[in-house]
Enzyme design. Structure first.
Site, mmCIF file in Angstrom:
data_model
loop_
_atom_site.group_PDB
_atom_site.id
_atom_site.type_symbol
_atom_site.label_atom_id
_atom_site.label_comp_id
_atom_site.label_asym_id
_atom_site.label_seq_id
_atom_site.Cartn_x
_atom_site.Cartn_y
_atom_site.Cartn_z
ATOM 1 N N LYS A 1 0.886 -1.171 0.000
ATOM 2 C CA LYS A 1 0.000 0.000 0.000
ATOM 3 C C LYS A 1 0.920 1.216 0.000
ATOM 4 O O LYS A 1 1.449 1.603 1.033
ATOM 5 C CB LYS A 1 -0.883 -0.024 1.248
ATOM 6 N N GLY B 1 2.207 4.181 13.185
ATOM 7 C CA GLY B 1 3.008 3.027 13.618
ATOM 8 C C GLY B 1 2.370 2.307 14.799
ATOM 9 O O GLY B 1 2.340 1.068 14.857
ATOM 10 N N GLU C 1 9.412 1.596 11.182
ATOM 11 C CA GLU C 1 10.462 2.592 11.001
ATOM 12 C C GLU C 1 9.777 3.942 11.098
ATOM 13 O O GLU C 1 9.030 4.326 10.208
ATOM 14 C CB GLU C 1 11.145 2.357 9.650
ATOM 15 N N CYS D 1 13.698 10.259 7.038
ATOM 16 C CA CYS D 1 13.612 9.755 8.420
ATOM 17 C C CYS D 1 14.960 9.906 9.117
ATOM 18 O O CYS D 1 15.028 10.160 10.307
ATOM 19 C CB CYS D 1 13.146 8.312 8.416
ATOM 20 N N GLU E 1 10.322 15.603 15.484
ATOM 21 C CA GLU E 1 10.670 15.515 14.066
ATOM 22 C C GLU E 1 9.860 16.544 13.282
ATOM 23 O O GLU E 1 8.637 16.509 13.287
ATOM 24 C CB GLU E 1 10.360 14.099 13.561
HETATM 25 P P1 NAP Z 1 1.638 8.451 7.741
HETATM 26 O O1 NAP Z 1 0.179 8.816 7.779
HETATM 27 O O2 NAP Z 1 2.180 7.669 8.862
HETATM 28 O O3 NAP Z 1 1.855 7.688 6.353
HETATM 29 C C1 NAP Z 1 2.667 6.570 6.136
HETATM 30 C C2 NAP Z 1 1.894 5.489 5.392
HETATM 31 O O4 NAP Z 1 0.879 4.956 6.246
HETATM 32 C C3 NAP Z 1 1.163 5.993 4.149
HETATM 33 O O5 NAP Z 1 1.145 4.991 3.168
HETATM 34 C C4 NAP Z 1 -0.225 6.241 4.686
HETATM 35 O O6 NAP Z 1 -1.206 6.268 3.698
HETATM 36 C C5 NAP Z 1 -0.387 5.046 5.606
HETATM 37 N N1 NAP Z 1 -1.438 5.190 6.602
HETATM 38 C C6 NAP Z 1 -2.009 6.331 7.087
HETATM 39 N N2 NAP Z 1 -2.976 6.026 7.989
HETATM 40 C C7 NAP Z 1 -3.017 4.678 8.098
HETATM 41 C C8 NAP Z 1 -3.789 3.767 8.872
HETATM 42 N N3 NAP Z 1 -4.734 4.181 9.725
HETATM 43 N N4 NAP Z 1 -3.553 2.435 8.742
HETATM 44 C C9 NAP Z 1 -2.592 1.993 7.901
HETATM 45 N N5 NAP Z 1 -1.841 2.810 7.120
HETATM 46 C C10 NAP Z 1 -2.042 4.144 7.217
HETATM 47 O O7 NAP Z 1 2.491 9.727 7.573
HETATM 48 P P2 NAP Z 1 2.030 11.104 6.892
HETATM 49 O O8 NAP Z 1 0.679 11.545 7.397
HETATM 50 O O9 NAP Z 1 2.120 10.927 5.436
HETATM 51 O O10 NAP Z 1 3.154 12.080 7.454
HETATM 52 C C11 NAP Z 1 3.011 12.607 8.768
HETATM 53 C C12 NAP Z 1 4.336 12.724 9.468
HETATM 54 O O11 NAP Z 1 4.914 11.430 9.616
HETATM 55 C C13 NAP Z 1 5.376 13.524 8.726
HETATM 56 O O12 NAP Z 1 5.239 14.872 8.944
HETATM 57 C C14 NAP Z 1 6.659 12.958 9.288
HETATM 58 O O13 NAP Z 1 6.982 13.584 10.492
HETATM 59 C C15 NAP Z 1 6.320 11.508 9.541
HETATM 60 N N6 NAP Z 1 6.798 10.628 8.463
HETATM 61 C C16 NAP Z 1 7.895 9.884 8.686
HETATM 62 C C17 NAP Z 1 8.389 9.070 7.677
HETATM 63 C C18 NAP Z 1 9.604 8.229 7.871
HETATM 64 O O14 NAP Z 1 10.292 7.935 6.907
HETATM 65 N N7 NAP Z 1 9.874 7.782 9.061
HETATM 66 C C19 NAP Z 1 7.767 9.032 6.431
HETATM 67 C C20 NAP Z 1 6.614 9.797 6.237
HETATM 68 C C21 NAP Z 1 6.157 10.584 7.257
HETATM 69 P P3 NAP Z 1 -1.672 7.672 3.028
HETATM 70 O O15 NAP Z 1 -0.578 8.655 3.166
HETATM 71 O O16 NAP Z 1 -1.941 7.269 1.630
HETATM 72 O O17 NAP Z 1 -2.909 8.125 3.728
#
Ligand code: NAP
Ligand code: MG
Length: 492
Positions: free
Chosen positions: A186, A244, A261, A295, A394
């Site tokens: 996904k 996470g 991660e 990250c 972060e």
């Molecule tokens: P996120 O929501 O955690 O997105 C990561 C992945 O999880 C995406 O594929 C997202 O899908 C999916 N996801 C979202 N809600 C979910 C749920 N309830 N169940 C299962 N999967 C789900 O992160 P974000 O909202 O894009 O970013 C928010 C913050 O997270 C950023 O500002 C940053 O601080 C952090 N982040 C960290 C990393 C890293 O490499 N560690 C990467 C991205 C973001 P969709 O996006 O398609 O909804």
């Protein structure tokens, strides 16, 4: 079509559906999601909004492939050859994939190209590794032969973020496929065009149906459905700590393992005896790469107090010259991924300003960038108080927090003083000090006089503390992506 043309003509890449059993099939939801180019803010593509039905269809395809399909019957060397073939195809299509990745994420073309090279490298590395994972024989009772072998989990689910879609495709699927798992991915709704195209290249490479299935869609729909599905045998997640937690709870309910991660607040610990000329590019690049949306971004610059002015002055001079622009301008950084991320970064900076934290240097946004793009000028804050959000949380943007430290013990306490523990850099010409300090830092990767060198496909990567658990990259990932079976054979 190159990205400039695409952005200018406003042509939109149509949604192809959901990728299951080596074919595009329409999602029964018939809904689509607009994909916005961060460089312009304009819609450049539509993707299917996959839902729980799609996740289940993808899962069933993967299960068939694993249990009775052609995929499950392949030997390790045959799987390795498929991965290697995919690696070559990615290299052959590097121009096309670079443009797609830059369009979708807004990153400068040179960064997008480096990501495609890394993606190919993941499949090269794991293609070579597939038939080199050995078990052990164990001295046991008389009349017994005891041995271990690494076997695939079965069907694995991969949820990846938007910051490095091509790299994450290789990083998660490379080891999963090398070990013989069938997979359902996904990708993030904000950036999934490259993973969808890579799935087509996998068919060209000869992957049998059901080995790789991709369901684009929203996290709360397709993502949540994947984690809750009772059939999966293992999950890999990279993203925010909040999601996470949900992934780990879902995995616990199904009694399966997962790797998480979850990012970091990684320190660069700089002592007064640093070779500053050699260090400078890494100190700056570690926070500016991918507009800080990494990250492992080196987002905290910890500097020995006695050399603070000299070191910080030199970094600030370089920092002030940084420029954000479109992918084709190919400057130091591109825009951030979306309007929400831009607001998040600006909120951190605004709060720091209200807290009276000084801005030591500020880069700029190039004059001719499109108005609707999500550009943020990089900022460097000095003397950040240790309990301030800017020192602990972060940001995921081009914002560097500089904090002075007194001595070695203080440097270690400061480096370890956040919830995170992903990566760290130690900069000193004193080799004993580098070892003393480096080995006290609680982080999954510690670099000495370097930072995040060369993409690090070979180097095990993952968190300590709240940066998550499990290891990706290197041979270590093959362990997480497999289960250990012990066989005991009795004989006369
Ligand atoms: P996120 O929501 O955690 O997105 C990561 C992945 O999880 C995406 O594929 C997202 O899908 C999916 N996801 C979202 N809600 C979910 C749920 N309830 N169940 C299962 N999967 C789900 O992160 P974000 O909202 O894009 O970013 C928010 C913050 O997270 C950023 O500002 C940053 O601080 C952090 N982040 C960290 C990393 C890293 O490499 N560690 C990467 C991205 C973001 P969709 O996006 O398609 O909804
Ligand atoms: Mg999101």
């Amino acid at each position: 079509m190159n990205i400039q043309n695409r952005l200018e003509t406003g042509s939109v890449i149509a949604a192809k559906g959901v990728f299951i059993d080596n074919e595009w099939t329409p999602s029964p939801s018939e809904k689509t999601i607009d994909v916005i180019a961060p460089a312009t803010g304009a819609v450049v593509a539509r993707i299917a909004a996959g839902n729980a039905d799609d996740i289940d269809r993808a899962y069933q395809a993967a299960r068939r492939a694993f249990e009775d399909g052609a995929w499950g019957k392949l030997t390790a060397v045959e799987r390795g050859r498929l991965l290697t073939r995919l690696s070559r195809l990615i290299e052959d299509h590097a121009d096309e994939l670079t443009a797609l990745e830059a369009l979708d994420t807004g990153k400068p073309l040179k960064q997008a190209r480096a990501d495609i090279v890394s993606c190919a490298r993941y499949f090269e590395f794991y293609g070579g590794a597939a038939d080199k994972v050995h078990g052990e024989t164990i001295p046991f009772l008389n009349g017994y032969l005891a041995l271990t072998e690494r076997v695939p989990h079965g069907v694995t689910g991969q949820i990846i973020p938007w910051n490095y879609p091509a790299q994450m495709f290789g990083r998660t699927l490379g080891p999963a496929l090398a070990m013989g798992n069938a997979t359902v991915m996904k990708p993030a709704e904000d950036a999934c065009l490259t993973p969808l195209r890579l799935a087509e290249l996998a068919v060209e490479a000869g992957f049998p149906e059901g080995a790789i299935n991709i369901v684009p869609g929203l996290g709360e729909d397709a993502g949540a459905a994947l984690t809750a599905h009772p059939g999966f045998d293992f999950l890999s997640f990279t993203g925010s700590p909040e999601v996470g937690t949900m992934v780990q709870i879902a995995a616990a309910k199904n009694h399966i393992g997962c790797t998480l991660e979850l990012g970091g607040k990684s320190p660069q610990v700089v002592f007064g005896d640093v070779d500053l000329d050699a260090a400078l590019p890494s100190l700056v690049n570690a926070i500016v790469q991918n507009a800080g949306q990494t990250c492992s971004a080196g987002s905290r610059l910890l500097v020995e107090k006695s050399a603070y002015d000299r070191i910080v002055g030199t970094v600030a001079e370089r920092f002030a010259k940084l420029q954000a622009g479109t992918p084709e301008m190919d400057l130091d950084l591109g825009p951030v991924i979306n309007a929400g991320q831009k607001r998040r970064v600006e909120r951190f900076c605004h709060n720091a300003d209200s807290d009276g934290i000084e801005i030591i240097a500020q880069g700029s946004v190039a004059k001719d960038v499109p108005e609707g793009g999500f550009y943020v000028a990089p900022k460097m804050f000095g003397h950040v108080p240790r309990d301030n959000a800017l020192a602990r949380d972060e940001v995921f943007g081009p914002v560097l927090s500089v904090i002075p430290f007194e001595d070695e013990a203080d440097a270690v306490a400061l480096a370890n003083g956040t919830d995170y523990g992903l990566v760290a850099g130690v900069w000193t010409q004193n080799a004993n000090r580098a070892m003393r300090v480096g080995r006290k830092i609680r982080a999954g990767q510690v670099f000495v006089n370097a930072y995040g060198a060369g993409g690090g496909i070979e180097l095990p990567f993952g968190g300590m503390k709240k940066s998550g658990h499990g290891r990706e990259k290197g041979f270590e990932a093959l362990k997480d992506l497999s289960a250990l079976r012990t066989m005991v054979v009795k004989h006369d």
